[in-house]
Design a protein around this motif. Structure first.
Motif, PDB file in Angstrom:
ATOM      1  N   ALA A  10       0.953  -1.054  -0.037  1.00  0.00           N
ATOM      2  CA  ALA A  10       0.078   0.253   0.561  1.00  0.00           C
ATOM      3  C   ALA A  10       0.571   1.127  -0.345  1.00  0.00           C
ATOM      4  O   ALA A  10       0.424   2.283  -0.969  1.00  0.00           O
ATOM      5  N   LYS A  11       1.824   1.169   0.791  1.00  0.00           N
ATOM      6  CA  LYS A  11       3.039   2.772   1.354  1.00  0.00           C
ATOM      7  C   LYS A  11       3.873   2.943  -0.455  1.00  0.00           C
ATOM      8  O   LYS A  11       3.386   3.677  -0.769  1.00  0.00           O
ATOM      9  N   ALA A  12       4.060   1.524  -0.510  1.00  0.00           N
ATOM     10  CA  ALA A  12       4.260   1.926  -2.535  1.00  0.00           C
ATOM     11  C   ALA A  12       3.722   2.555  -3.508  1.00  0.00           C
ATOM     12  O   ALA A  12       4.009   2.851  -4.168  1.00  0.00           O
ATOM     13  N   ALA A  13       2.485   2.079  -3.132  1.00  0.00           N
ATOM     14  CA  ALA A  13       1.528   2.470  -4.293  1.00  0.00           C
ATOM     15  C   ALA A  13       0.980   3.651  -4.002  1.00  0.00           C
ATOM     16  O   ALA A  13       0.401   4.647  -5.087  1.00  0.00           O
ATOM     17  N   GLY A  14       1.264   4.528  -3.044  1.00  0.00           N
ATOM     18  CA  GLY A  14       1.219   5.781  -2.287  1.00  0.00           C
ATOM     19  C   GLY A  14      -0.387   5.642  -1.793  1.00  0.00           C
ATOM     20  O   GLY A  14      -0.930   6.979  -1.693  1.00  0.00           O
ATOM     21  N   ILE A  15      -0.945   4.462  -1.479  1.00  0.00           N
ATOM     22  CA  ILE A  15      -2.438   4.141  -1.059  1.00  0.00           C
ATOM     23  C   ILE A  15      -2.810   3.783   0.427  1.00  0.00           C
ATOM     24  O   ILE A  15      -1.343   3.334   0.878  1.00  0.00           O
ATOM     25  N   SER A  16      -3.685   3.838   0.930  1.00  0.00           N
ATOM     26  CA  SER A  16      -4.058   2.670   2.864  1.00  0.00           C
ATOM     27  C   SER A  16      -3.698   2.057   2.143  1.00  0.00           C
ATOM     28  O   SER A  16      -4.833   1.244   0.915  1.00  0.00           O
ATOM     29  N   ARG A  17      -3.573   1.656   3.542  1.00  0.00           N
ATOM     30  CA  ARG A  17      -4.205  -0.421   3.322  1.00  0.00           C
ATOM     31  C   ARG A  17      -5.628  -0.416   3.158  1.00  0.00           C
ATOM     32  O   ARG A  17      -5.422  -1.228   1.639  1.00  0.00           O
ATOM     33  N   ALA A  18      -6.404   0.413   3.976  1.00  0.00           N
ATOM     34  CA  ALA A  18      -7.269  -0.189   3.542  1.00  0.00           C
ATOM     35  C   ALA A  18      -8.450  -0.040   2.459  1.00  0.00           C
ATOM     36  O   ALA A  18      -8.694  -0.408   1.036  1.00  0.00           O
ATOM     37  N   THR A  19      -7.594   1.084   1.612  1.00  0.00           N
ATOM     38  CA  THR A  19      -8.248   1.183   0.248  1.00  0.00           C
ATOM     39  C   THR A  19      -7.653   0.418  -0.635  1.00  0.00           C
ATOM     40  O   THR A  19      -8.090   0.017  -2.408  1.00  0.00           O
ATOM     41  N   LEU A  20      -6.067  -0.393  -1.022  1.00  0.00           N
ATOM     42  CA  LEU A  20      -5.779  -1.725  -1.197  1.00  0.00           C
ATOM     43  C   LEU A  20      -6.927  -2.524  -0.895  1.00  0.00           C
ATOM     44  O   LEU A  20      -6.672  -3.532  -1.789  1.00  0.00           O
ATOM     45  N   HIS A  21      -7.388  -2.929   0.151  1.00  0.00           N
ATOM     46  CA  HIS A  21      -8.012  -3.853   0.551  1.00  0.00           C
ATOM     47  C   HIS A  21      -9.673  -3.515  -0.331  1.00  0.00           C
ATOM     48  O   HIS A  21     -10.018  -4.683  -0.512  1.00  0.00           O
ATOM     49  N   ARG A  22      -9.830  -2.254  -0.840  1.00  0.00           N
ATOM     50  CA  ARG A  22     -10.954  -2.839  -1.479  1.00  0.00           C
ATOM     51  C   ARG A  22     -10.943  -2.619  -2.981  1.00  0.00           C
ATOM     52  O   ARG A  22     -12.040  -2.809  -3.183  1.00  0.00           O
ATOM     53  N   GLN A  23      -9.746  -2.783  -2.872  1.00  0.00           N
ATOM     54  CA  GLN A  23      -9.187  -3.085  -4.631  1.00  0.00           C
ATOM     55  C   GLN A  23      -9.067  -4.616  -5.130  1.00  0.00           C
ATOM     56  O   GLN A  23      -9.079  -5.011  -5.764  1.00  0.00           O
ATOM     57  N   PHE A  24      -8.376  -5.000  -3.920  1.00  0.00           N
ATOM     58  CA  PHE A  24      -8.019  -6.571  -4.227  1.00  0.00           C
ATOM     59  C   PHE A  24      -8.174  -7.384  -2.944  1.00  0.00           C
ATOM     60  O   PHE A  24      -8.192  -7.061  -1.747  1.00  0.00           O
ATOM     61  N   ALA A  25      -9.944  -8.154  -2.562  1.00  0.00           N
ATOM     62  CA  ALA A  25      -9.813  -8.750  -1.340  1.00  0.00           C
ATOM     63  C   ALA A  25      -8.914  -9.202  -0.195  1.00  0.00           C
ATOM     64  O   ALA A  25      -8.666  -8.925   1.005  1.00  0.00           O
ATOM     65  N   GLY A  26      -8.087  -9.559  -0.482  1.00  0.00           N
ATOM     66  CA  GLY A  26      -6.895 -10.031   0.070  1.00  0.00           C
ATOM     67  C   GLY A  26      -5.456 -10.040  -0.290  1.00  0.00           C
ATOM     68  O   GLY A  26      -5.258  -9.856  -1.681  1.00  0.00           O
ATOM     69  N   ARG A  27      -4.465 -10.414   0.358  1.00  0.00           N
ATOM     70  CA  ARG A  27      -3.495 -10.669   0.105  1.00  0.00           C
ATOM     71  C   ARG A  27      -3.304 -12.081  -1.624  1.00  0.00           C
ATOM     72  O   ARG A  27      -2.641 -11.523  -3.095  1.00  0.00           O
ATOM     73  N   ASP A  28      -3.714 -13.092  -1.634  1.00  0.00           N
ATOM     74  CA  ASP A  28      -4.641 -13.918  -2.497  1.00  0.00           C
ATOM     75  C   ASP A  28      -4.747 -13.106  -3.656  1.00  0.00           C
ATOM     76  O   ASP A  28      -4.332 -13.920  -4.656  1.00  0.00           O
ATOM     77  N   ALA A  29      -5.712 -12.256  -3.037  1.00  0.00           N
ATOM     78  CA  ALA A  29      -6.501 -11.670  -4.327  1.00  0.00           C
ATOM     79  C   ALA A  29      -5.202 -11.101  -5.319  1.00  0.00           C
ATOM     80  O   ALA A  29      -5.639 -11.493  -6.195  1.00  0.00           O
ATOM     81  N   LEU A  30      -4.738 -10.088  -4.825  1.00  0.00           N
ATOM     82  CA  LEU A  30      -3.354  -9.714  -5.517  1.00  0.00           C
ATOM     83  C   LEU A  30      -2.474 -10.321  -6.739  1.00  0.00           C
ATOM     84  O   LEU A  30      -2.175  -9.577  -7.346  1.00  0.00           O
ATOM     85  N   VAL A  31      -2.496 -11.289  -5.611  1.00  0.00           N
ATOM     86  CA  VAL A  31      -1.319 -12.558  -6.183  1.00  0.00           C
ATOM     87  C   VAL A  31      -2.094 -12.800  -7.121  1.00  0.00           C
ATOM     88  O   VAL A  31      -1.189 -12.757  -8.612  1.00  0.00           O
ATOM     89  N   ARG A  32      -3.573 -13.754  -7.177  1.00  0.00           N
ATOM     90  CA  ARG A  32      -4.166 -13.633  -8.764  1.00  0.00           C
ATOM     91  C   ARG A  32      -4.131 -12.523  -9.405  1.00  0.00           C
ATOM     92  O   ARG A  32      -3.867 -13.119 -10.708  1.00  0.00           O
ATOM     93  N   ALA A  33      -3.913 -11.691  -9.069  1.00  0.00           N
ATOM     94  CA  ALA A  33      -4.216 -10.259 -10.230  1.00  0.00           C
ATOM     95  C   ALA A  33      -2.719 -10.353 -10.493  1.00  0.00           C
ATOM     96  O   ALA A  33      -2.913  -9.867 -11.984  1.00  0.00           O
ATOM     97  N   LEU A  34      -2.118 -10.359  -9.966  1.00  0.00           N
ATOM     98  CA  LEU A  34      -0.474  -9.991 -10.400  1.00  0.00           C
ATOM     99  C   LEU A  34       0.322 -11.298 -11.822  1.00  0.00           C
ATOM    100  O   LEU A  34       0.826 -11.117 -12.616  1.00  0.00           O
ATOM    101  N   GLU A  35      -0.770 -12.924 -11.344  1.00  0.00           N
ATOM    102  CA  GLU A  35      -0.264 -13.724 -11.944  1.00  0.00           C
ATOM    103  C   GLU A  35      -0.941 -13.425 -13.139  1.00  0.00           C
ATOM    104  O   GLU A  35      -0.507 -13.412 -14.353  1.00  0.00           O
TER     105      GLU A  35
END
Lengths: 188, 188
Positions: free
Chosen positions: A28-53
């Motif tokens: 989140a910090k690297a993206a310049g957003i808050s953790r809450a916003t990051l969670h709103r965009q990707f349900a969780g770490r798993d979803a984030l990794v899937r999106a990266l995949e």
DNA sequence: CCCACATGAGACACTCATGTCTCATCGCGG
DNA sequence: CCGCGATGAGACATGAGTGTCTCATGTGGG
């Protein structure tokens, strides 16, 4: 919003490529957003990794298109492939090792399709008589990914120059370490 | 006691090679001992990984000895090296990726020594005229480790046969994918 | 101007692995 | 037979990362 999501995704890719264990906080910090916003965009770490995949698969397929794998000679097709896929190498290296952890779960179907297309080039090259037939296309494909990962890590650790990246991988994969007596293509 | 420790170490190596995220519980179970005993032998997960690193380095150096890297031709030395290091490939693959996580900390000096010795073979091969000079010895060394890891994963996932392991790696590393017109050495 | 909506900050509970501890048990040598 | 040492089982505290929630803020459009 979609743009924000993509921005966060790119930032996550850039960070996780360097530090695969980065936390959601760090992403989140690297993206310049808050953790809450990051969670709103990707349900969780798993979803984030899937999106990266999915991103990695998409970039791979873009590279596959740009490489015009079906044109002869296969050798040049492979060179183009390495060149085109280079920008995604870091991300691929991350996903490559990440995949080693997916024990039970079957991998994304996209990888199978990419694998097939790359395998096909090597097979065609063999049928052409361009490539030796005692190395299986499957192994050549796997080796390509392995070398991409090695190259990405080498650049990251500063042990190698980014500008040599493409050449080193393509030359080793195609030509190997042994010197060829017959005069082959030189340099780029 | 020392034997127990070694037994636990081997079991940990075997397990972590397959599942790099295994917990101390799982490692203990795999070793057939309790978590308490495991903790008595290795102060913590970190110490366990360090011990595995030492084991990997030791096995590497044993392989380096057995490979007689200083004998000519360098090509055969590399082939012997791949053959000798094969049993440790799984462990090396684990440590290889594990090392990507050690961001700040400098790596174990043992790796540098191993790196140096392998790099030296490639350099000698270049000076011999056996190897091409446009691939740096450092890259060839890195590529060797990358291919070892790829090979180990491929075998593990069932996508390749263990018996082909050595040949595939050595042939690709030395000869590359391109067919050679001149008749070279065949098979083993 | 005002409202709706997205965001940032932070509190909170939960999970999981770790590390430490205690205690009962077992085996082996004295 | 006794006692010592190692072991296994398990309780416990801790810390880190995660996921969810609330609330204040701020900004942009109606």
């Amino acid at each position: 919003m979609a743009l924000d999501r993509d921005h966060a995704l790119r930032a996550a890719a850039a960070l996780l490529t360097r530090k695969s264990t980065a936390t959601m906080d760090e992403v989140a910090k690297a993206a310049g957003i808050s953790r809450a916003t990051l969670h709103r965009q990707f349900a969780g770490r798993d979803a984030l990794v899937r999106a990266l995949e999915a991103l990695g698969i998409a970039e791979c397929e873009t590279a596959l298109e740009a490489a015009r794998l079906d044109e002869n000679p296969a050798e040049d097709a492979v060179r183009r492939l390495v060149r085109e896929v280079e920008p995604a190498a870091g991300l691929l290296a991350f996903l490559y090792t990440e995949n080693q952890l997916f024990e039970g779960e079957e991998q994304h179907a996209g990888w199978a399709r990419i694998d097939d297309r790359i395998t096909a080039v090597f097979r065609r090259g063999q049928q052409n008589g361009e490539f030796r037939i005692d190395l299986t296309p499957a192994w050549l494909t796997e080796a390509l990914f392995g070398l991409l990962a090695s190259g990405a890590w080498m650049v990251q650790s500063g042990k190698g120059a980014p500008k040599d990246f493409t050449r080193m991988i393509a030359e080793l994969l195609l030509g190997g370490a042994l010197r060829r007596d017959e005069t082959q293509r030189e340099g780029s």
